[in-house]
Design a protein around this motif. Sequence first.
Motif, PDB file in Angstrom:
ATOM      1  N   LEU A  91       0.258  -1.131   0.205  1.00  0.00           N
ATOM      2  CA  LEU A  91      -0.060  -0.345  -0.231  1.00  0.00           C
ATOM      3  C   LEU A  91       0.958   1.620   0.194  1.00  0.00           C
ATOM      4  CD1 LEU A  91      -2.848   0.810   0.304  1.00  0.00           C
ATOM      5  CD2 LEU A  91      -3.176   1.210   2.900  1.00  0.00           C
ATOM      6  N   LEU A  92       1.487   1.265   0.654  1.00  0.00           N
ATOM      7  CA  LEU A  92       2.940   2.461   0.803  1.00  0.00           C
ATOM      8  C   LEU A  92       3.778   2.489  -0.396  1.00  0.00           C
ATOM      9  CD1 LEU A  92       3.762   1.713   4.706  1.00  0.00           C
ATOM     10  CD2 LEU A  92       2.457   3.716   3.508  1.00  0.00           C
ATOM     11  N   ILE A 147       1.054   4.076  -2.510  1.00  0.00           N
ATOM     12  CA  ILE A 147       1.017   5.948  -2.744  1.00  0.00           C
ATOM     13  C   ILE A 147       2.880   6.961  -2.454  1.00  0.00           C
ATOM     14  CG2 ILE A 147       0.323   7.803  -0.239  1.00  0.00           C
ATOM     15  CD1 ILE A 147      -0.892   5.478   0.525  1.00  0.00           C
ATOM     16  N   LEU A 148       3.465   6.496  -1.782  1.00  0.00           N
ATOM     17  CA  LEU A 148       4.123   6.362  -1.847  1.00  0.00           C
ATOM     18  C   LEU A 148       5.918   6.934  -3.038  1.00  0.00           C
ATOM     19  CD1 LEU A 148       5.336   6.057   1.889  1.00  0.00           C
ATOM     20  CD2 LEU A 148       4.223   8.009   0.928  1.00  0.00           C
ATOM     21  N   ARG A 200       7.260   7.194  -6.551  1.00  0.00           N
ATOM     22  CA  ARG A 200       7.266   7.868  -7.873  1.00  0.00           C
ATOM     23  C   ARG A 200       7.726   7.408  -8.753  1.00  0.00           C
ATOM     24  NH1 ARG A 200       3.965   9.255  -5.155  1.00  0.00           N
ATOM     25  NH2 ARG A 200       2.996  11.040  -4.292  1.00  0.00           N
ATOM     26  N   THR A 206      -1.042  -3.164  -9.547  1.00  0.00           N
ATOM     27  CA  THR A 206      -1.447  -1.861 -10.163  1.00  0.00           C
ATOM     28  C   THR A 206      -1.654  -2.765 -11.817  1.00  0.00           C
ATOM     29  OG1 THR A 206      -0.087  -0.682  -8.480  1.00  0.00           O
ATOM     30  CG2 THR A 206      -0.494  -0.133 -10.940  1.00  0.00           C
ATOM     31  N   LYS A 253      -3.924   1.336 -10.173  1.00  0.00           N
ATOM     32  CA  LYS A 253      -3.338   2.078  -9.250  1.00  0.00           C
ATOM     33  C   LYS A 253      -4.490   1.991  -7.833  1.00  0.00           C
ATOM     34  CE  LYS A 253      -0.483   5.315  -6.873  1.00  0.00           C
ATOM     35  NZ  LYS A 253       0.338   6.665  -7.146  1.00  0.00           N
ATOM     36  N   TYR A 254      -5.873   2.270  -8.080  1.00  0.00           N
ATOM     37  CA  TYR A 254      -6.669   2.715  -7.182  1.00  0.00           C
ATOM     38  C   TYR A 254      -7.285   1.182  -6.776  1.00  0.00           C
ATOM     39  CZ  TYR A 254      -6.210   7.775  -8.236  1.00  0.00           C
ATOM     40  OH  TYR A 254      -5.507   9.229  -8.861  1.00  0.00           O
ATOM     41  N   GLY A 301      -5.379  -0.153  -4.659  1.00  0.00           N
ATOM     42  CA  GLY A 301      -4.862   0.815  -3.009  1.00  0.00           C
ATOM     43  C   GLY A 301      -6.345  -0.011  -2.583  1.00  0.00           C
TER      44      GLY A 301
END
Length: 214
Positions: A125-126, A129-130, A132, A167, A172-173, A176
């Motif tokens: 999960l991180l 989110i984190l 790039r 993903t 991506k969503y 998640g």
Amino acid sequence: MAASQKKTGGKRTSSGGTRRSGSASGSSRGNSRGSKAPARRPMRREIGAAVCLALALFAALGYFHIQAIFIDFFSGLLKGLLGYGFWLMPPALLLAAYILAFHRGRPVRLRVWCALLTPVLVGCLLHLILTRGSYEWSLELVKTLWSQGEALKSGGVVSGLIALGLTAVFSKYGAGVIFVLIAAIMLMVVFHVSPVDIVDRIRERPRVEYEEEE
């Protein structure tokens, strides 16, 4: 005639005596078998609890960058595999040790596995989110995720590959949402809580607060 009846009576009593003695000997044998010491319970869970507790302490020492051969190796392995999930691994190991130590005869295998796999999902999960940038599916991807995981800049090899794979399939969503749902289910298994229990506790809170105000 009377003499013969006495003889037969004597034979009956003697046979009855032998039967009683036989039953008494059988009962004594049964008592001797039953008086054996009960088998000792295996200590596998307690040993597993001690191992998890020791690993939790060693992993927690990795927070403070303490230099030692095993601590460096173990912390580096967790960081390379889980990346961001490394931060949650010592509490997960501590929770697994608690479950194994205080099992009270209940099945705990599923709860322990869920506790130990929670950092993997948190790392996934991180990573979504984190992290790039883009990743290319090649042989260099494993090396890249390992080096970034050691630097705590990605989800590592395991969490990162799972995150990238989901993903690509669900976006991506969508990935998640899947990670959040699976993590919630695993936490409910770990703490032995059902959705009905959660709903009941939420409903009881306003009543308790209302009674305290009165």
